[in-house]
Design a protein around this motif. Structure first.
Motif, mmCIF file in Angstrom:
data_model
loop_
_atom_site.group_PDB
_atom_site.id
_atom_site.type_symbol
_atom_site.label_atom_id
_atom_site.label_comp_id
_atom_site.label_asym_id
_atom_site.label_seq_id
_atom_site.Cartn_x
_atom_site.Cartn_y
_atom_site.Cartn_z
ATOM 1 N N LEU A 184 5.380 -44.872 -108.078
ATOM 2 C CA LEU A 184 5.134 -43.442 -107.869
ATOM 3 C C LEU A 184 5.877 -42.592 -108.907
ATOM 4 O O LEU A 184 5.959 -41.374 -108.782
ATOM 5 N N GLY A 185 6.443 -43.262 -109.904
ATOM 6 C CA GLY A 185 7.035 -42.529 -111.020
ATOM 7 C C GLY A 185 8.481 -42.119 -110.840
ATOM 8 O O GLY A 185 8.973 -41.239 -111.545
ATOM 9 N N MET A 186 9.197 -42.782 -109.928
ATOM 10 C CA MET A 186 10.590 -42.420 -109.683
ATOM 11 C C MET A 186 11.527 -43.526 -110.180
ATOM 12 O O MET A 186 11.231 -44.713 -110.067
ATOM 13 N N VAL A 187 12.670 -43.104 -110.716
ATOM 14 C CA VAL A 187 13.736 -44.010 -111.123
ATOM 15 C C VAL A 187 14.981 -43.619 -110.330
ATOM 16 O O VAL A 187 15.329 -42.444 -110.245
ATOM 17 N N ALA A 215 17.312 -45.766 -98.054
ATOM 18 C CA ALA A 215 17.067 -45.974 -99.490
ATOM 19 C C ALA A 215 15.767 -46.743 -99.717
ATOM 20 O O ALA A 215 15.010 -46.428 -100.634
ATOM 21 N N ARG A 216 15.502 -47.732 -98.903
ATOM 22 C CA ARG A 216 14.250 -48.493 -99.029
ATOM 23 C C ARG A 216 13.050 -47.606 -98.708
ATOM 24 O O ARG A 216 12.016 -47.661 -99.373
ATOM 25 N N GLY A 217 13.166 -46.749 -97.701
ATOM 26 C CA GLY A 217 12.076 -45.841 -97.366
ATOM 27 C C GLY A 217 11.753 -44.864 -98.479
ATOM 28 O O GLY A 217 10.619 -44.385 -98.595
ATOM 29 N N LEU A 218 12.727 -44.574 -99.314
ATOM 30 C CA LEU A 218 12.533 -43.636 -100.417
ATOM 31 C C LEU A 218 11.534 -44.143 -101.454
ATOM 32 O O LEU A 218 10.996 -43.360 -102.242
ATOM 33 N N HIS A 219 11.249 -45.446 -101.443
ATOM 34 C CA HIS A 219 10.331 -46.013 -102.429
ATOM 35 C C HIS A 219 8.900 -45.523 -102.247
ATOM 36 O O HIS A 219 8.076 -45.699 -103.142
ATOM 37 N N VAL A 276 11.674 -36.104 -102.713
ATOM 38 C CA VAL A 276 12.849 -36.970 -102.564
ATOM 39 C C VAL A 276 13.960 -36.217 -101.843
ATOM 40 O O VAL A 276 14.573 -36.718 -100.884
ATOM 41 N N VAL A 277 14.236 -35.006 -102.288
ATOM 42 C CA VAL A 277 15.287 -34.199 -101.665
ATOM 43 C C VAL A 277 14.938 -33.924 -100.206
ATOM 44 O O VAL A 277 15.784 -34.022 -99.307
ATOM 45 N N ARG A 278 13.662 -33.601 -99.968
ATOM 46 C CA ARG A 278 13.218 -33.311 -98.594
ATOM 47 C C ARG A 278 13.340 -34.564 -97.716
ATOM 48 O O ARG A 278 13.786 -34.477 -96.566
ATOM 49 N N PHE A 279 12.952 -35.709 -98.247
ATOM 50 C CA PHE A 279 13.018 -36.956 -97.485
ATOM 51 C C PHE A 279 14.457 -37.270 -97.080
ATOM 52 O O PHE A 279 14.729 -37.636 -95.924
ATOM 53 N N LEU A 280 15.386 -37.143 -98.011
ATOM 54 C CA LEU A 280 16.773 -37.455 -97.705
ATOM 55 C C LEU A 280 17.358 -36.469 -96.703
ATOM 56 O O LEU A 280 18.183 -36.836 -95.860
ATOM 57 N N GLY A 281 16.906 -35.215 -96.765
ATOM 58 C CA GLY A 281 17.364 -34.236 -95.790
ATOM 59 C C GLY A 281 16.844 -34.516 -94.394
ATOM 60 O O GLY A 281 17.523 -34.251 -93.398
ATOM 61 N N ARG A 282 15.623 -35.062 -94.321
ATOM 62 C CA ARG A 282 14.999 -35.326 -93.020
ATOM 63 C C ARG A 282 15.334 -36.706 -92.469
ATOM 64 O O ARG A 282 14.993 -37.013 -91.317
ATOM 65 N N ASN A 283 15.978 -37.549 -93.276
ATOM 66 C CA ASN A 283 16.321 -38.904 -92.843
ATOM 67 C C ASN A 283 17.809 -39.137 -93.068
ATOM 68 O O ASN A 283 18.213 -39.842 -93.996
ATOM 69 N N PRO A 284 18.623 -38.540 -92.201
ATOM 70 C CA PRO A 284 20.076 -38.637 -92.400
ATOM 71 C C PRO A 284 20.582 -40.061 -92.190
ATOM 72 O O PRO A 284 20.174 -40.758 -91.264
ATOM 73 N N SER A 285 21.452 -40.484 -93.091
ATOM 74 C CA SER A 285 22.044 -41.818 -92.972
ATOM 75 C C SER A 285 23.449 -41.708 -92.411
ATOM 76 O O SER A 285 24.091 -40.653 -92.485
ATOM 77 N N GLY A 331 27.323 -43.263 -96.754
ATOM 78 C CA GLY A 331 27.070 -42.395 -97.900
ATOM 79 C C GLY A 331 26.534 -43.111 -99.122
ATOM 80 O O GLY A 331 26.987 -44.201 -99.479
ATOM 81 N N PHE A 332 25.543 -42.495 -99.742
ATOM 82 C CA PHE A 332 25.029 -42.892 -101.046
ATOM 83 C C PHE A 332 24.911 -41.650 -101.920
ATOM 84 O O PHE A 332 24.577 -40.559 -101.414
ATOM 85 N N ALA A 333 25.157 -41.809 -103.205
ATOM 86 C CA ALA A 333 24.790 -40.799 -104.189
ATOM 87 C C ALA A 333 23.540 -41.301 -104.896
ATOM 88 O O ALA A 333 23.567 -42.356 -105.528
ATOM 89 N N TYR A 334 22.439 -40.568 -104.735
ATOM 90 C CA TYR A 334 21.165 -40.931 -105.346
ATOM 91 C C TYR A 334 21.024 -40.169 -106.666
ATOM 92 O O TYR A 334 20.956 -38.933 -106.682
ATOM 93 N N ASN A 335 20.982 -40.909 -107.763
ATOM 94 C CA ASN A 335 20.682 -40.322 -109.068
ATOM 95 C C ASN A 335 19.203 -40.576 -109.320
ATOM 96 O O ASN A 335 18.767 -41.725 -109.379
ATOM 97 N N VAL A 336 18.433 -39.497 -109.437
ATOM 98 C CA VAL A 336 16.974 -39.586 -109.354
ATOM 99 C C VAL A 336 16.337 -39.036 -110.624
ATOM 100 O O VAL A 336 16.667 -37.939 -111.082
ATOM 101 N N GLY A 337 15.412 -39.818 -111.185
ATOM 102 C CA GLY A 337 14.648 -39.369 -112.331
ATOM 103 C C GLY A 337 13.164 -39.415 -112.043
ATOM 104 O O GLY A 337 12.680 -40.319 -111.364
ATOM 105 N N ASP A 338 12.430 -38.422 -112.533
ATOM 106 C CA ASP A 338 10.979 -38.340 -112.360
ATOM 107 C C ASP A 338 10.324 -38.640 -113.709
ATOM 108 O O ASP A 338 10.463 -37.871 -114.669
ATOM 109 N N LEU A 339 9.626 -39.745 -113.793
ATOM 110 C CA LEU A 339 9.005 -40.153 -115.051
ATOM 111 C C LEU A 339 7.940 -39.186 -115.519
ATOM 112 O O LEU A 339 7.692 -39.042 -116.721
ATOM 113 N N ASP A 340 7.284 -38.505 -114.589
ATOM 114 C CA ASP A 340 6.188 -37.616 -114.963
ATOM 115 C C ASP A 340 6.679 -36.289 -115.527
ATOM 116 O O ASP A 340 6.041 -35.717 -116.417
#
Length: 355
Positions: free
Chosen positions: A171-174, A195-199, A207-216, A219-228
């Protein structure tokens, strides 16, 4: 159901491509890697710590609630782990303890990772995977081509859900993910399951919305890149709270290690290593022009003060196991196994498997 597992190699690292229906694929993966799963999971010092925690009344109660929230909040991901356990002929509880070790107070975890991000004319996300020295012998580069789903390529610790390290999705995410040790995680879904659901999520905003709606819980720090789009963001997700920082051409340089930088109200356990690597990256002069891949490889594979590579020392067996540099602009990923030579591969080939 037919599942196909093909074995390849990339830069000295085993590269496995799995095709088939999701649950059947995870069971087959467990069967195929049963030996590695047992060796890695049962050899982790955190497992003994988790069993001690489970043996206390408070720990048993907390783990029961954590498993209940995880099974309810991430049922598909929980089912994947259950199939992996069945295939490996191991108790599901054992794999749950391994995957939930960062979601309860656990002072044994001393490992961590480092991420470096750049957004200028090029967008780059670079990730160092740090773990216990020797674990690189068990790790696998795993490509999942599951029926009806976008492909995912992930650095995989056998016995874990794929997704807690470095990931590229169809889906173009790193994603480069850093462990954040909390003093007292709050009840929530296990962070590996989130984290697996984020795939299955496309685009920075979602991505930001998903992490806000799926509290863990942990703790993880997600470094996220959009290829598109080339966008780069950092999202800290811990104990039900999230905070986001976007890297922009106006401020193109960013980094993360293993303590909170944005959710500063939450108490964490900042290790000496995390602080030391943060100091290296703070002092490191960001280049005036767009840095090339070699520059990022050097930062990841050289020791302080020139980089954040780690070697084991007495009292701390943490080490840099492998490094990844994802150039979002050229759509290429460079992989460097510990002590190995950099190898560059296109995103399309990484997701599709060797021709």
């Amino acid at each position: 159901m037919t599942v196909r597992i093909d074995h390849h190699e990339l830069g000295g690292m085993p590269w496995v491509v799995v095709r088939g229906e999701r649950r059947a694929a995870f069971r087959a993966l467990g069967e195929e890697f049963a030996g590695r799963i047992r060796d890695l999971v049962l050899g982790m010092p955190e497992i003994a710590a988790m069993r001690r925690y489970e043996a206390t009344g408070t720990g048993a109660e907390a783990l029961t609630e954590l498993v209940r929230l995880t099974e309810r909040g991430a049922p598909e991901q929980h089912a994947e782990l259950a199939e992996l356990a069945k295939g490996a002929d191991m108790p599901l509880r054992t794999l749950l303890l391994a995957n939930l070790r960062g979601d309860v107070p656990n002072e044994v975890i001393a490992t961590g990772c480092s991420d470096v991000l750049w957004r200028g004319r090029r967008s780059v996300l670079a990730h160092n995977e740090d773990g216990t020295a020797g674990q690189e012998e068990h790790m696998v580069l795993l490509t999942l081509q599951l029926d009806g789903e976008p492909a995912v390529s992930s650095l995989w610790y056998p016995g874990f859900l794929p997704g807690n390290a470095f990931v590229v999705t169809g889906l173009g995410m790193v994603l480069g993910i850093d462990h954040i040790p909390l003093v007292q995680p709050r009840p929530g879904v296990g962070r590996h399951f989130v984290a697996r659901g984020l795939h299955a999520v496309r685009g920075v905003e979602d991505v930001v919305r998903f992490l806000g709606r799926n509290p863990s819980a942990g703790g993880f720090a997600y470094n996220v890149g959009d290829l598109d789009t080339g966008r780069l963001v950092q999202v800290e997700s811990a104990s039900g709270s999230t905070a986001m920082h976007e890297v922009t051409p106006a401020r193109p340089w960013a980094w993360h290690t293993n303590h909170l930088r944005h959710l500063t109200e939450l108490p964490d356990r900042a290790s000496a290593s995390s602080v030391a690597r943060a100091q290296v990256l703070t002092r490191l002069s960001a280049p005036k022009a767009d840095p090339d891949t070699d520059w990022f490889v050097e930062v990841l594979t050289r020791s302080a003060p020139r980089g954040v590579h780690r070697d084991p020392v007495p009292g701390d067996q943490s080490a840099t196991l492998c490094s990844f540099v994802a150039d979002l602009t050229t759509r290429e990923v460079t992989v460097v196994r510990r002590g190995g030579t950099p190898v560059t591969i296109s995103v399309d080939r990484l997701l599709g498997g060797p021709a």
